[in-house]
Design a protein around this motif. Structure first.
Motif, mmCIF file in Angstrom:
data_model
loop_
_atom_site.group_PDB
_atom_site.id
_atom_site.type_symbol
_atom_site.label_atom_id
_atom_site.label_comp_id
_atom_site.label_asym_id
_atom_site.label_seq_id
_atom_site.Cartn_x
_atom_site.Cartn_y
_atom_site.Cartn_z
ATOM 1 N N PRO A 1 74.229 -96.216 -5.526
ATOM 2 C CA PRO A 1 74.396 -95.381 -6.714
ATOM 3 C C PRO A 1 73.152 -94.613 -7.162
ATOM 4 O O PRO A 1 73.270 -93.644 -7.907
ATOM 5 N N ILE A 2 71.968 -95.016 -6.744
ATOM 6 C CA ILE A 2 70.739 -94.507 -7.362
ATOM 7 C C ILE A 2 70.587 -92.996 -7.231
ATOM 8 O O ILE A 2 70.497 -92.278 -8.227
ATOM 9 N N GLY A 3 70.524 -92.475 -6.018
ATOM 10 C CA GLY A 3 70.319 -91.043 -5.821
ATOM 11 C C GLY A 3 71.447 -90.204 -6.383
ATOM 12 O O GLY A 3 71.215 -89.159 -6.995
ATOM 13 N N ALA B 1 75.357 -86.491 -20.124
ATOM 14 C CA ALA B 1 74.422 -86.716 -19.008
ATOM 15 C C ALA B 1 73.137 -87.371 -19.510
ATOM 16 O O ALA B 1 72.612 -88.293 -18.863
ATOM 17 N N ALA B 2 72.632 -86.928 -20.646
ATOM 18 C CA ALA B 2 71.417 -87.527 -21.207
ATOM 19 C C ALA B 2 71.651 -89.001 -21.535
ATOM 20 O O ALA B 2 70.816 -89.861 -21.233
ATOM 21 N N ILE B 3 72.795 -89.307 -22.119
ATOM 22 C CA ILE B 3 73.126 -90.702 -22.434
ATOM 23 C C ILE B 3 73.236 -91.522 -21.151
ATOM 24 O O ILE B 3 72.725 -92.638 -21.074
ATOM 25 N N GLY B 4 73.886 -90.957 -20.133
ATOM 26 C CA GLY B 4 74.009 -91.650 -18.850
ATOM 27 C C GLY B 4 72.658 -91.928 -18.218
ATOM 28 O O GLY B 4 72.411 -93.020 -17.699
ATOM 29 N N PHE C 1 68.134 -95.547 -16.749
ATOM 30 C CA PHE C 1 66.720 -95.923 -16.733
ATOM 31 C C PHE C 1 66.433 -97.192 -17.520
ATOM 32 O O PHE C 1 65.487 -97.905 -17.195
ATOM 33 N N VAL C 2 67.240 -97.500 -18.511
ATOM 34 C CA VAL C 2 67.104 -98.812 -19.169
ATOM 35 C C VAL C 2 67.394 -99.907 -18.146
ATOM 36 O O VAL C 2 66.654 -100.899 -18.052
ATOM 37 N N CYS C 3 68.430 -99.718 -17.352
ATOM 38 C CA CYS C 3 68.760 -100.696 -16.301
ATOM 39 C C CYS C 3 67.676 -100.749 -15.229
ATOM 40 O O CYS C 3 67.332 -101.833 -14.736
ATOM 41 N N ASN D 1 59.763 -95.469 -16.811
ATOM 42 C CA ASN D 1 59.531 -95.328 -18.254
ATOM 43 C C ASN D 1 59.406 -93.855 -18.637
ATOM 44 O O ASN D 1 59.942 -93.430 -19.664
ATOM 45 N N GLY D 2 58.719 -93.072 -17.816
ATOM 46 C CA GLY D 2 58.593 -91.646 -18.080
ATOM 47 C C GLY D 2 59.928 -90.921 -18.028
ATOM 48 O O GLY D 2 60.233 -90.081 -18.884
ATOM 49 N N TYR D 3 60.731 -91.256 -17.039
ATOM 50 C CA TYR D 3 62.066 -90.656 -16.936
ATOM 51 C C TYR D 3 62.930 -91.041 -18.134
ATOM 52 O O TYR D 3 63.700 -90.216 -18.643
ATOM 53 N N LEU D 4 62.802 -92.281 -18.576
ATOM 54 C CA LEU D 4 63.553 -92.715 -19.764
ATOM 55 C C LEU D 4 63.128 -91.891 -20.979
ATOM 56 O O LEU D 4 63.984 -91.405 -21.733
#
Length: 121
Positions: free
Chosen positions: A47-49, A73-76, A81-83, A102-105
């Motif tokens: 699922p990552i990519g 999309a932002a919420i997703g 990134f929390v996961c 963390n930066g992506y989050l």
């Protein structure tokens, strides 16, 4: 506020598109960090990519006129990134990839907050 939303969202799109494609292509520099976090290499494509790339596409759609898709999309991406951060913490991996997550989050949170503050809904 709208200009800040556009700039931050473009940064989030670029970062997630690059990261998603790198995962799909199993870019060699990311493999050690994934292994340290306990992520199987088989998860890099899906699922990552796939999720990162889909998130970037959703943010782009939000920019070009479908605000609800951009918000979703932002919420997703925030949830993703929390996961990801949880996975790194649980594995005791505080490598540079932990910092990137963390930066992506933060980019996803900023895109969401600025999206909502711009009042486009």
């Amino acid at each position: 506020m709208f200009i800040a939303y556009v700039i931050v969202t473009l940064l989030a799109i670029a970062a997630n598109a690059f990261s998603g494609v790198a995962a799909i292509l199993h870019f060699k520099p990311i493999l050690p960090g994934m292994a340290r976090a306990g992520v199987p290499e088989s998860w890099l494509t899906f699922p990552i990519g796939t999720l990162k790339t889909a998130g970037a596409a959703g943010l782009l759609l939000g920019l070009v006129g479908v605000p609800l898709i951009g918000t979703t999309a932002a919420i997703g991406l925030i949830l993703f990134f929390v996961c990801a951060i949880y996975t790194h913490v649980r594995a005791g991996d505080y490598s540079p990839q932990f910092g990137l997550a963390n930066g992506y989050l933060l980019l996803a949170v900023a895109a969401l907050v600025l999206d909502l503050a711009a009042g486009r809904h």
